[in-house]
Design an enzyme around this catalytic site. Structure first.
Site, short mmCIF file in Angstrom:
data_model
loop_
_atom_site.label_atom_id
_atom_site.label_comp_id
_atom_site.label_asym_id
_atom_site.label_seq_id
_atom_site.Cartn_x
_atom_site.Cartn_y
_atom_site.Cartn_z
N LYS A 1 -26.69 -38.01 -20.04
CA LYS A 1 -26.31 -37.43 -21.33
C LYS A 1 -26.24 -38.56 -22.34
O LYS A 1 -25.94 -39.71 -22.02
CB LYS A 1 -24.99 -36.68 -21.24
CG LYS A 1 -23.74 -37.50 -21.00
CD LYS A 1 -23.08 -38.07 -22.23
CE LYS A 1 -22.76 -36.98 -23.23
NZ LYS A 1 -22.21 -37.61 -24.51
N THR B 1 -22.22 -44.26 -25.53
CA THR B 1 -22.25 -42.81 -25.35
C THR B 1 -23.38 -42.42 -24.41
O THR B 1 -24.21 -41.59 -24.71
CB THR B 1 -22.39 -42.08 -26.69
OG1 THR B 1 -21.44 -42.63 -27.60
CG2 THR B 1 -22.07 -40.61 -26.54
N THR C 1 -22.34 -32.88 -24.48
CA THR C 1 -21.37 -32.68 -25.56
C THR C 1 -22.12 -32.15 -26.78
O THR C 1 -22.28 -30.96 -26.94
CB THR C 1 -20.62 -33.99 -25.87
OG1 THR C 1 -21.54 -35.07 -26.04
CG2 THR C 1 -19.66 -34.33 -24.74
#
Length: 397
Positions: free
Chosen positions: A182, A193, A155
């Site tokens: 990620k 995240t 992202t």
């Protein structure tokens, strides 16, 4: 060391795995945004998911699948751009439908597909674009597609995170272990995240996989503390398809020890790649706490120091003011004896036996001026210890 790094290795390096990443218009900029990791054989599976009480639709879906069966997973579909968190029943319906599409395209059972999402919270991915992306990705899978998959799950990060290891067992036998991850901002010890998919062709049952994953994550991703937020989407998955052949790796064996060592190294490597990306040219901060009554107490203090704005500003600006460390330790909520406390910044002792020590400011500035700053807190009150990695990201106002 019983493992070696595979140059240019990726998540589809282990035997029997294929992967790819495609663009289907899920991100604001045109880029790869949907990945599939697929196994030609059913996989034993272990998973750790976010500790946030609000879970994204894909995580709820995966938990339901794995609660029933962990030995028949064939694929993971990952989309970037839309987190599908806070989307209620419509978001869950999208996940179920996308898993059905993937199962049909891959010709595998419906309950053998897991789903992961990352991106903007409150938005479910558009079904028409997901359908297009899944169909295209399923047609482009190959054993060299791991890098494309690693790119598709990003992202806001600047580069993919991936690694593959070849593990030596007895009598010349080898297995392969690989992963992609990620994560950048908003990373804490609760997997915030953070998405990670690990593949291996080793024959190993899910019970041992789960135990091994618990250990490896506690020594790697569980030590990351960047922004301290906990996302609804986060997951670490391990898929083992047994394609390397040979007898199963069993509990207490030398083979399990070698495989565990490699898994520890792989997760550590991927966690460090996340940290380097999050730092974005800033500094790494290593916070070590020892001498606590328990490991849990040590971890609680380490996280308090890592999230301290004053501590991170000290490191970012080379400020010879260590007071933020003392404040963070005292505010951590852990019972301690102030008269035993020792604090160090690099090689400079700034407090010993609860009293500040005289030092030259230039010494402290020197200790803070490198790309990595080491902070030590010793409570001298037990055998508990913990380490947390953070960085100066977000320290500057």
């Amino acid at each position: 060391m019983s493992y070696n790094i595979i140059e240019d290795g990726h998540v589809s390096s282990p035997a029997g795995f294929r992967a790819t990443g495609v663009s289907c218009g899920l991100k604001e900029i045109r880029a790869r945004d949907l990945a599939i990791v697929y196994s030609q054989y059913p996989c034993q599976t272990a998973a750790l998911f976010t500790t946030n009480l609000i879970v994204a639709a894909p995580i709820f879906f995966n938990q339901a699948i794995l609660a029933r069966k962990r030995d028949n997973i064939r694929a993971v579909v990952i989309n970037a751009g839309h987190a599908n968190a806070g989307t209620g029943q419509p978001g869950l319906a999208t996940v179920v439908h996308c898993a059905k599409i993937a199962a049909e395209e891959l010709e595998v059972p419906r309950d053998s597909v897991l789903m992961l999402s990352t991106g903007q919270i409150g938005v479910a991915p558009p079904l028409d674009r997901m359908r297009e992306g899944i169909r295209r990705a399923a047609s482009e899978l190959d054993s060299n597609g791991g890098r494309r998959a690693a790119l598709a799950i990003l992202t806001s990060e600047t580069r993919p995170k991936e690694r593959a290891l070849r593990v030596s067992l007895r009598e010349g036998r080898t297995v392969t272990l690989a992963g992609m991850a990620k994560g950048g901002r908003m990373v804490s010890p609760n997997l915030a995240t953070l998405l990670c998919v690990i593949t291996t062709d080793a024959p190993i049952e899910s019970r041992l996989l789960m135990r091994a994953l618990d250990q490896s994550v506690s020594r790697s991703f569980g030590r990351l503390y960047i922004d301290g937020d906990v996302s609804p989407n986060d997951a670490v998955l391990v898929l083992a398809n047994g394609a390397a052949g040979g007898p199963p790796i069993v509990d207490g064996s030398r083979e399990l020890g070698a495989w565990q060592q490699a898994l520890d190294a792989l997760c550590y490597d991927l966690a460090q790649q996340i940290l380097r990306d999050a730092a974005s040219g800033g500094k790494h901060i290593l916070v070590t706490v020892r001498g606590a009554a328990t490991d849990a107490d040590a971890a609680q203090i380490a996280r308090a120091v890592a999230r301290s704005t004053a501590v991170r500003l000290m490191c970012a600006r080379n400020l010879p003011d260590w007071g933020g460390m003392l404040v963070a330790v005292g505010a951590s909520g852990v019972d301690l004896r102030p008269d035993l406390l020792e604090l160090r910044v690099g090689a400079v002792t700034v407090m010993n036996e609860g009293l500040s020590k005289r030092f030259e400011p230039a010494e402290l500035i020197q200790a803070l001026s490198g790309p990595e700053v080491e902070l030590l807190i010793d409570l001298h009150n037990g055998a508990g210890a913990a380490t947390v990695w953070t960085c100066t990201t977000g320290a500057e106002p």
